[in-house]
Scaffold this motif. Structure first.
Motif, PDB file in Angstrom:
ATOM      1  N   VAL A 115      26.993  27.086 -15.905  1.00 36.91           N
ATOM      2  CA  VAL A 115      27.587  26.018 -15.096  1.00 36.91           C
ATOM      3  C   VAL A 115      28.810  26.551 -14.363  1.00 36.91           C
ATOM      4  O   VAL A 115      29.626  27.294 -14.929  1.00 36.91           O
ATOM      5  CB  VAL A 115      28.002  24.820 -15.990  1.00 36.91           C
ATOM      6  CG1 VAL A 115      28.962  23.902 -15.255  1.00 36.91           C
ATOM      7  CG2 VAL A 115      26.777  24.032 -16.415  1.00 36.91           C
ATOM      8  N   GLN A 116      28.920  26.169 -13.113  1.00 35.92           N
ATOM      9  CA  GLN A 116      30.107  26.468 -12.325  1.00 35.92           C
ATOM     10  C   GLN A 116      30.687  25.149 -11.836  1.00 35.92           C
ATOM     11  O   GLN A 116      30.006  24.362 -11.178  1.00 35.92           O
ATOM     12  CB  GLN A 116      29.769  27.365 -11.127  1.00 35.92           C
ATOM     13  CG  GLN A 116      30.991  27.756 -10.306  1.00 35.92           C
ATOM     14  CD  GLN A 116      30.643  28.745  -9.190  1.00 35.92           C
ATOM     15  OE1 GLN A 116      29.539  29.279  -9.157  1.00 35.92           O
ATOM     16  NE2 GLN A 116      31.582  28.983  -8.294  1.00 35.92           N
ATOM     17  N   SER A 117      31.932  24.903 -12.184  1.00 33.82           N
ATOM     18  CA  SER A 117      32.544  23.634 -11.798  1.00 33.82           C
ATOM     19  C   SER A 117      32.789  23.576 -10.293  1.00 33.82           C
ATOM     20  O   SER A 117      32.923  24.608  -9.619  1.00 33.82           O
ATOM     21  CB  SER A 117      33.879  23.444 -12.535  1.00 33.82           C
ATOM     22  OG  SER A 117      33.652  23.250 -13.923  1.00 33.82           O
ATOM     23  N   GLU A 118      32.840  22.353  -9.781  1.00 41.05           N
ATOM     24  CA  GLU A 118      33.122  22.110  -8.368  1.00 41.05           C
ATOM     25  C   GLU A 118      34.338  21.204  -8.249  1.00 41.05           C
ATOM     26  O   GLU A 118      34.797  20.620  -9.242  1.00 41.05           O
ATOM     27  CB  GLU A 118      31.910  21.466  -7.695  1.00 41.05           C
ATOM     28  CG  GLU A 118      30.644  22.304  -7.772  1.00 41.05           C
ATOM     29  CD  GLU A 118      29.464  21.597  -7.139  1.00 41.05           C
ATOM     30  OE1 GLU A 118      29.457  21.457  -5.897  1.00 41.05           O
ATOM     31  OE2 GLU A 118      28.559  21.172  -7.880  1.00 41.05           O
ATOM     32  N   TYR A 119      34.848  21.096  -7.023  1.00 43.28           N
ATOM     33  CA  TYR A 119      36.033  20.277  -6.790  1.00 43.28           C
ATOM     34  C   TYR A 119      35.718  19.163  -5.803  1.00 43.28           C
ATOM     35  O   TYR A 119      35.058  19.386  -4.790  1.00 43.28           O
ATOM     36  CB  TYR A 119      37.185  21.133  -6.241  1.00 43.28           C
ATOM     37  CG  TYR A 119      37.753  22.088  -7.262  1.00 43.28           C
ATOM     38  CD1 TYR A 119      38.826  21.723  -8.065  1.00 43.28           C
ATOM     39  CD2 TYR A 119      37.197  23.353  -7.433  1.00 43.28           C
ATOM     40  CE1 TYR A 119      39.337  22.596  -9.014  1.00 43.28           C
ATOM     41  CE2 TYR A 119      37.704  24.238  -8.376  1.00 43.28           C
ATOM     42  CZ  TYR A 119      38.776  23.848  -9.161  1.00 43.28           C
ATOM     43  OH  TYR A 119      39.280  24.705 -10.101  1.00 43.28           O
ATOM     44  N   ASP A 120      36.198  17.985  -6.135  1.00 40.25           N
ATOM     45  CA  ASP A 120      36.036  16.838  -5.248  1.00 40.25           C
ATOM     46  C   ASP A 120      37.381  16.546  -4.581  1.00 40.25           C
ATOM     47  O   ASP A 120      38.362  16.215  -5.266  1.00 40.25           O
ATOM     48  CB  ASP A 120      35.574  15.615  -6.061  1.00 40.25           C
ATOM     49  CG  ASP A 120      35.457  14.368  -5.200  1.00 40.25           C
ATOM     50  OD1 ASP A 120      35.112  14.492  -4.017  1.00 40.25           O
ATOM     51  OD2 ASP A 120      35.729  13.267  -5.719  1.00 40.25           O
ATOM     52  N   TYR A 121      37.421  16.694  -3.270  1.00 41.91           N
ATOM     53  CA  TYR A 121      38.619  16.325  -2.498  1.00 41.91           C
ATOM     54  C   TYR A 121      38.488  14.850  -2.148  1.00 41.91           C
ATOM     55  O   TYR A 121      37.492  14.414  -1.575  1.00 41.91           O
ATOM     56  CB  TYR A 121      38.714  17.176  -1.228  1.00 41.91           C
ATOM     57  CG  TYR A 121      39.762  16.723  -0.242  1.00 41.91           C
ATOM     58  CD1 TYR A 121      41.101  17.032  -0.428  1.00 41.91           C
ATOM     59  CD2 TYR A 121      39.397  15.981   0.882  1.00 41.91           C
ATOM     60  CE1 TYR A 121      42.054  16.614   0.479  1.00 41.91           C
ATOM     61  CE2 TYR A 121      40.344  15.554   1.792  1.00 41.91           C
ATOM     62  CZ  TYR A 121      41.677  15.874   1.588  1.00 41.91           C
ATOM     63  OH  TYR A 121      42.631  15.456   2.485  1.00 41.91           O
ATOM     64  N   PHE A 122      39.483  14.052  -2.530  1.00 37.09           N
ATOM     65  CA  PHE A 122      39.363  12.614  -2.302  1.00 37.09           C
ATOM     66  C   PHE A 122      40.635  12.054  -1.673  1.00 37.09           C
ATOM     67  O   PHE A 122      41.711  12.654  -1.745  1.00 37.09           O
ATOM     68  CB  PHE A 122      39.070  11.875  -3.617  1.00 37.09           C
ATOM     69  CG  PHE A 122      40.199  11.909  -4.615  1.00 37.09           C
ATOM     70  CD1 PHE A 122      41.174  10.917  -4.614  1.00 37.09           C
ATOM     71  CD2 PHE A 122      40.292  12.932  -5.538  1.00 37.09           C
ATOM     72  CE1 PHE A 122      42.221  10.945  -5.524  1.00 37.09           C
ATOM     73  CE2 PHE A 122      41.331  12.974  -6.456  1.00 37.09           C
ATOM     74  CZ  PHE A 122      42.300  11.969  -6.446  1.00 37.09           C
ATOM     75  N   THR A 123      40.467  10.912  -1.044  1.00 37.66           N
ATOM     76  CA  THR A 123      41.600  10.200  -0.452  1.00 37.66           C
ATOM     77  C   THR A 123      41.579   8.751  -0.918  1.00 37.66           C
ATOM     78  O   THR A 123      40.525   8.213  -1.256  1.00 37.66           O
ATOM     79  CB  THR A 123      41.543  10.216   1.085  1.00 37.66           C
ATOM     80  OG1 THR A 123      40.375   9.476   1.516  1.00 37.66           O
ATOM     81  CG2 THR A 123      41.469  11.630   1.619  1.00 37.66           C
ATOM     82  N   ALA A 124      42.749   8.148  -0.944  1.00 35.35           N
ATOM     83  CA  ALA A 124      42.863   6.723  -1.245  1.00 35.35           C
ATOM     84  C   ALA A 124      43.563   6.057  -0.065  1.00 35.35           C
ATOM     85  O   ALA A 124      44.635   6.494   0.365  1.00 35.35           O
ATOM     86  CB  ALA A 124      43.661   6.500  -2.530  1.00 35.35           C
TER      87      ALA A 124
END
Length: 356
Positions: A185-194
């Motif tokens: 498994v290779q983790s991923e990143y979620d770029y988010f805005t509010a």
């Protein structure tokens, strides 16, 4: 039937979509290196907490306990319900625990007493300790007997360690392994805005920016219950305890970031074995990680049963009985659904109770 050895092993293959089920101290999904590659991991502590949470929907209050530093408050509450004023009840609660051999400490204001460490205590033990102190019993042996008896189902399954007095320890009748992915498994990143809902038109845009790490995985989960040990602790409640543990282990899910990912899945496969020799963890099936371009579940199931056959042929023989959910019958396992599994386990353990 062997009176001294009876183990129920639970093997689960479960796919979890993008999620962060269990975080480390930096907020990242927990991982482990196994077979030379990085795996997704969900700690046993995390899943045991989820199991205990689900127990509140399965068992009645009298069958469960509290793991807390506020046992004095729980005893005092019971005393107050019996007409004792709060100040006196607080002192009597400390006295009850002290008589049982459990040390307490007070805060700087000397208003609230707590145990020095987390203490696992059943609701029945709380009631019995309160009854002793109300009756004015001074014999400390009677208080200690309360904590040596009247164990709740969760204490019996998960154990209790008491540094003050090893005689009050309770050996855990269940073991839960850290869940690991069957593949790398290779983790991923979620770029988010509010978005700020009340921002002005000339100040439109995000009110907050951030990133969160996640992964997705097909997990191998394993747990075992020592039925003979469990019976020695709680007696005739053993069949109910095994049935409840089975349901909670199979159906629970740790709550890490569930609001963000809604990752509440159920297993793809459940393989349950009843053994009279020793528990067998089948994680070796995945020491060589599964590799696939079209999903991991099907190949993980194949590898699990192939490894199980190898273990049975070379070391510990086929289980005396086994069940499978989510697959055709394999290795002699009886194909069932969840309700049928729970009922058959309950019936099997009830027969064991009668033999013992």
């Amino acid at each position: 039937m062997n009176k001294k050895r009876l183990y129920i092993d639970f093997h689960v293959i479960q796919t979890v979509p993008p999620s962060c089920v269990n975080r480390d101290d930096t907020g990242r999904p927990k991982t482990a290196v196994y077979g030379g590659v990085n795996r997704a991991r969900v700690s046993s502590q995390s899943w045991k907490h989820a199991i205990r949470n689900m127990f509140t929907d399965i068992f009645n209050d009298e069958q469960l306990g509290f793991r807390t530093m506020h046992a004095t408050d729980l005893i005092a509450k019971h005393l107050i319900q019996n007409g004792i004023e709060k100040g006196k009840a607080d002192k009597m609660a400390v006295e009850a625990l002290s008589n049982a051999g459990i040390s307490t400490k007070t805060d700087k204001k000397k208003e609230n007493a707590t145990t020095k460490a987390l203490f696992f205590i059943s609701r029945v033990q709380i009631k019995k300790l309160a009854e002793l102190v109300i009756a004015g019993v001074k014999d400390k042996k009677e208080y200690k007997k309360v904590l040596q008896n009247y164990q709740s189902i969760d204490i019996a399954l998960f154990g209790r360690m008491v540094a003050d007095d090893v005689d009050l320890n309770v050996d855990a009748s269940s073991q839960v392994a850290h869940s690991i992915s069957t593949h790398a498994v290779q983790s991923e990143y979620d770029y988010f805005t509010a978005v700020d809902d009340y921002s002005t038109a000339d100040n439109a845009g995000a009110g907050h920016l951030g990133t969160t790490e996640f992964n997705s995985a097909t997990l191998y989960r394993y747990a075992t219950v020592n039925v003979a040990e469990l019976f020695q602790t709680i007696g005739t409640d053993t069949a109910d305890a095994v049935k409840g543990f089975a349901e909670a282990f199979i159906c629970s899910m740790p709550t890490g970031k569930q609001n963000s990912y809604a990752n509440r899945t159920l297993p793809d496969l459940v393989y349950v074995t009843i053994r009279t020799n020793q528990p067998v963890n089948l994680s070796g099936a995945f020491e060589k990680p599964v590799r696939s371009k079209e999903g991991y579940t099907e190949e993980s199931v194949k590898k699990l049963f192939a490894h199980a056959q190898k273990v049975y042929d070379n070391y510990c023989e086929t289980p005396v009985h086994s069940f499978v959910i989510g697959s055709d019958s394999v290795l002699g396992a009886e194909k069932v659904n969840l309700p049928a599994l729970l009922e058959q386990l309950h019936d099997y353990i009830s027969d064991f109770d009668e033999v013992v």
